[in-house]
Design a protein around this motif. Structure first.
Motif, PDB file in Angstrom:
ATOM      1  N   GLN A   1       2.989  11.088  -6.080  1.00  9.97           N
ATOM      2  CA  GLN A   1       3.922  11.555  -7.099  1.00  9.97           C
ATOM      3  C   GLN A   1       3.205  11.877  -8.409  1.00  9.97           C
ATOM      4  N   SER A   2       2.137  11.103  -8.740  1.00 11.95           N
ATOM      5  CA  SER A   2       1.376  11.395  -9.962  1.00 11.95           C
ATOM      6  C   SER A   2       0.655  12.726  -9.856  1.00 11.95           C
ATOM      7  N   VAL A   3       0.219  13.092  -8.638  1.00  9.94           N
ATOM      8  CA  VAL A   3      -0.394  14.402  -8.438  1.00  9.94           C
ATOM      9  C   VAL A   3       0.648  15.503  -8.608  1.00  9.94           C
TER      10      VAL A   3
ATOM     11  N   ALA B   1      -4.811   7.168 -12.010  1.00 10.27           N
ATOM     12  CA  ALA B   1      -5.819   6.134 -12.172  1.00 10.27           C
ATOM     13  C   ALA B   1      -5.231   4.743 -11.949  1.00 10.27           C
ATOM     14  N   LEU B   2      -4.011   4.553 -12.468  1.00  4.90           N
ATOM     15  CA  LEU B   2      -3.360   3.261 -12.267  1.00  4.90           C
ATOM     16  C   LEU B   2      -3.101   2.995 -10.800  1.00  4.90           C
ATOM     17  N   SER B   3      -2.652   4.006 -10.063  1.00 10.72           N
ATOM     18  CA  SER B   3      -2.407   3.825  -8.632  1.00 10.72           C
ATOM     19  C   SER B   3      -3.706   3.558  -7.877  1.00 10.72           C
ATOM     20  N   GLY B   4      -4.799   4.193  -8.296  1.00 12.54           N
ATOM     21  CA  GLY B   4      -6.085   3.933  -7.661  1.00 12.54           C
ATOM     22  C   GLY B   4      -6.549   2.496  -7.880  1.00 12.54           C
ATOM     23  N   ALA B   5      -6.386   2.015  -9.137  1.00 15.33           N
ATOM     24  CA  ALA B   5      -6.743   0.622  -9.420  1.00 15.33           C
ATOM     25  C   ALA B   5      -5.870  -0.342  -8.629  1.00 15.33           C
ATOM     26  N   LEU B   6      -4.589   0.028  -8.499  1.00 14.72           N
ATOM     27  CA  LEU B   6      -3.682  -0.833  -7.728  1.00 14.72           C
ATOM     28  C   LEU B   6      -4.103  -0.891  -6.265  1.00 14.72           C
ATOM     29  N   MET B   7      -4.498   0.245  -5.696  1.00 10.54           N
ATOM     30  CA  MET B   7      -4.950   0.262  -4.299  1.00 10.54           C
ATOM     31  C   MET B   7      -6.237  -0.547  -4.127  1.00 10.54           C
TER      32      MET B   7
ATOM     33  N   PHE C   1       0.806  -1.213   0.000  1.00 11.55           N
ATOM     34  CA  PHE C   1       0.000   0.000   0.000  1.00 11.55           C
ATOM     35  C   PHE C   1       0.847   1.274   0.000  1.00 11.55           C
ATOM     36  N   PRO C   2       1.920   1.367   0.823  1.00 13.11           N
ATOM     37  CA  PRO C   2       2.720   2.588   0.768  1.00 13.11           C
ATOM     38  C   PRO C   2       3.251   2.891  -0.634  1.00 13.11           C
ATOM     39  N   ALA C   3       3.638   1.850  -1.375  1.00 11.22           N
ATOM     40  CA  ALA C   3       4.131   2.084  -2.737  1.00 11.22           C
ATOM     41  C   ALA C   3       3.030   2.644  -3.619  1.00 11.22           C
ATOM     42  N   ALA C   4       1.801   2.114  -3.493  1.00 11.78           N
ATOM     43  CA  ALA C   4       0.691   2.620  -4.294  1.00 11.78           C
ATOM     44  C   ALA C   4       0.328   4.045  -3.908  1.00 11.78           C
ATOM     45  N   VAL C   5       0.367   4.338  -2.588  1.00 10.28           N
ATOM     46  CA  VAL C   5       0.075   5.695  -2.141  1.00 10.28           C
ATOM     47  C   VAL C   5       1.169   6.656  -2.609  1.00 10.28           C
ATOM     48  N   GLY C   6       2.417   6.222  -2.522  1.00  8.60           N
ATOM     49  CA  GLY C   6       3.511   7.072  -3.002  1.00  8.60           C
ATOM     50  C   GLY C   6       3.402   7.354  -4.487  1.00  8.60           C
ATOM     51  N   MET C   7       2.987   6.334  -5.240  1.00  8.48           N
ATOM     52  CA  MET C   7       2.782   6.531  -6.685  1.00  8.48           C
ATOM     53  C   MET C   7       1.675   7.543  -6.935  1.00  8.48           C
ATOM     54  N   ALA C   8       0.603   7.459  -6.138  1.00 11.85           N
ATOM     55  CA  ALA C   8      -0.499   8.411  -6.311  1.00 11.85           C
ATOM     56  C   ALA C   8      -0.065   9.829  -5.974  1.00 11.85           C
TER      57      ALA C   8
END
Length: 642
Positions: A61-63, A72-78, A52-59
């Motif tokens: 950084q995408s912002v 969107a990809l990070s949201g689907a991953l979460m 989860f931290p990796a997905a949140v970090g990706m989200a």
């Protein structure tokens, strides 16, 4: 995956009871499938949470980068990680709890099997309160360790995996985390010995309180009779307060261990956040990387709690497993020899050469001999035993059954055909010799259920009830029934209250005698079976007992002339030694001590002949003509008057 539908287990196995550690290892091996399943589901759960931290970090950084596709990809991953987390957590809980219950049930079955195997020998080697404590609290702690080990395995894999990933992903912060984790995991080790000692002390005091409570409940009726109820209540109150004090003392140490597990990881989290923020301000790492590292370190607090739990589970379960292994390692004393099989039974091959031979049904028969008193009970006869000390009759009955809890170390047990009963397989010993004590217990249920006991099948219930003179008992049960008409049509459906409290003492005695007669063992030992019935009923019971048990070995410990008159052989045991034997009328004539016991004389007749030796009387049981052709026995006179 293990299933609770398979409980109780058809075969709990043969435990390795050489030590507590070996016993725990044996349990783990027996349940390896369930442990692997729990560890797999736990690893899936931990991996999903750790990602989860990796997905949140990706989200994040995408912002920062204003990238909608990556957001969107990070949201689907979460979302995917959320589903995997729920699935892993659900299945982990299910398999872990199943492992716990299965391990506890296995240990309880092993303890129950050992209790049945040892019989009264168990309480001679370990206190009853200790057995209760092992089969309750200790079983739960052992099951806890088995369940916690699988979750600890998944936590260890997750901790190592996240540490390696952090070192690869962000070496500057990952090295700090990887170097700190061993310190955090091992920080509680110096505190564990003291915590274990306190936990052992608490458990020891709890065991003593349990033993005191069980002894008090067992003797409650006597305590009330002598006014000692308050005294023992105060003793238990004092013991329970000692348990409470020990529990608080132990909880303080475990709370200190919990505090250490919270403070040290918290300091690591602060250090990583501080250093990571400084690196982000310097531009050496991105904001998303900082969020990922911080979230990963925060996640590590979760598996580290499993390190604390496994330490607690080990500290509690190790002494519990040691105590359980000590009970499971007990074996029946083999005074007569015989090797013990792994399943707790004893080799039966030497039985034939030892004088025991199977009859047509394959049961074990032979002369019953008590070395302690010198009592010899010939096979196939009704033998009455008169004890000069009434209290010694119960002890002798226990010895004849091969399960006397007071027998001293090294003292030989009773022999059946020359073979010690303790050396026989438990099932064979119990099938060969049945002992009915002075106060037999009647369990609640129908009469059919009361008489539904393991038996040879040769004695029907109605035959046993008739021999025990239970006709009036059936009438009493029918009158007290909710549906008297239905019970009258089927007496076996009559219900008996708990311990037969609605019946008189004599009625309870006769029902218990009928139950023993239905069993039809090779050797039946009855301790005062007619002490609570009237003389007329006693005379008829004596006649029915002899007729129904013809050809079977029956021992009746009694001083009733009506029963003694029916016996094929009477043996007088005075001061623990069999001093004379013969027919009842012969012993009355030649043994003044015997006559004093049977007739309740205060002074023995000094004009009679002296006491007979061990073989007084005829070579074998005297015939019915011993008292003279025209003489009537007390039994015959009683029957005529009836």
């Amino acid at each position: 995956m293990p299933s609770l539908s398979k409980l109780p287990l058809s075969d709990p196995g043969v435990p390795d009871a050489r030590s507590g550690f070996r016993f725990l290892l044996w349990l783990e091996i027996r349940q390896w499938r369930g442990q692997v399943a729990a560890a797999a589901w736990g690893t899936l759960h931990m991996a999903a949470v750790a990602s989860f931290p990796a997905a949140v970090g990706m989200a994040v950084q995408s912002v920062v980068d204003r990238s909608g596709s990556r957001l969107a990809l990070s949201g689907a991953l979460m979302l995917l990680l959320g589903v995997l987390t729920a699935l892993g957590d659900t299945m982990l809980h299910r398999t872990a709890v199943t492992n716990w219950i299965s391990a506890a049930a296995r240990v309880q079955q092993l303890l129950a099997r050992k209790t049945v195997e040892l019989g009264s020998v168990l309480t001679r080697q370990v206190a009853a309160g200790e057995v209760v404590a092992v089969s309750t609290g200790d079983v739960e702690k052992i099951g806890w360790f088995v369940e916690a080990l699988a979750r600890f395995t998944s936590a260890l894999l997750a901790t190592v995996g996240v540490s390696v990933a952090l070192v690869v992903y962000e070496p500057a912060l990952g090295v700090i985390v990887a170097a700190s984790l061993p310190v955090l995991a091992l920080a509680v080790l110096p505190l564990l010995p003291a915590a274990t000692r306190r936990a052992d002390l608490q458990r020891e005091k709890a065991g003593r309180a349990t033993e005191l409570a069980s002894d008090t409940v067992a003797g409650l009726r006597v305590l009330r009779g002598i006014g000692g109820e308050d005294l023992f209540l105060d003793r238990y109150r004092h013991a329970s307060q000692q348990v409470r004090t020990a529990a608080v003392h132990s909880a303080r140490m475990w709370s200190l261990i919990s505090a250490v597990q919270v403070v040290l990881p918290g300091l690591l989290l602060v250090a990583v956040a501080w250093d990571g923020a400084r690196l982000a301000l310097d531009g050496r790492i991105s904001v998303g990387a900082l969020v990922t590292v911080y979230g990963s370190v925060a996640f590590l607090l979760f598996p580290l709690r499993n390190f604390e739990e496994i330490a607690m589970a080990w500290s509690f379960s190790r002494p519990s497993a040691k105590r359980a292994a000590r009970v499971l390692a007990l074996s029946r004393e083999s005074a007569g020899g015989g090797a013990t099989d792994p399943d707790g039974t004893t080799e039966h091959a030497p039985a034939l050469s030892a004088g025991i031979h199977p009859d047509e049904a394959g049961a074990l028969v032979g002369e019953l001999y008590d070395p302690a008193s010198g009592l010899r009970v010939p096979a196939g006869l009704l033998t009455a035993v008169v004890c000069g000390d009434p209290d010694a009759a119960g002890v002798l009955a226990d010895r004849l059954g091969g399960h006397s809890p007071d027998r001293a170390e090294g003292e030989p047990s009773a022999l059946l055909g020359g073979r010690a009963l303790d050396a026989l397989p438990l099932a064979a010993a119990r099938a060969a010799v049945l002992v009915q004590d002075k106060d037999p217990v009647l369990l609640s249920g129908t009469l059919a259920e009361l008489l539904d006991v393991p038996s040879s099948g040769k004695v029907a219930a109605d035959q046993a009830l008739e021999a025990a003179q239970c006709a009036d008992v059936l009438d009493a049960l029918a009158q007290s029934a909710a549906d008297p008409a239905g019970v009258a049509g089927d007496p076996m459906s009559a219900r008996i209250t708990e311990r037969g409290r609605s019946l008189s003492g004599g009625q309870r005695q006769r029902l218990a005698l009928a139950r023993s007669l239905v069993t039809d063992p090779e050797v039946l030992v009855l301790d005062e079976p007619t002490s609570a019935v009237d003389a007329h009923t006693e005379a008829r019971i004596a006649r029915g007992l002899k007729e129904l048990r013809a050809g079977r070995t029956t021992v009746v410990l009694t001083s009733s002339p009506l029963v003694l008159d029916r016996a094929d052989l009477v043996v007088f045991v005075d001061e623990g030694t069999a001093t004379s034997r013969g027919r009842h009328h012969d012993l009355l004539r030649i043994d003044p001590r015997y006559r004093a016991v049977v007739t309740r004389e205060t002074e023995p007749d000094t004009g009679a002949e002296g006491p007979a030796g061990p073989e007084t009387g005829a070579e074998g049981p005297a015939g019915p003509e011993t008292a003279g052709p025209d003489a009537r026995t007390p039994l015959e006179a009683m029957e005529e008057s009836a």
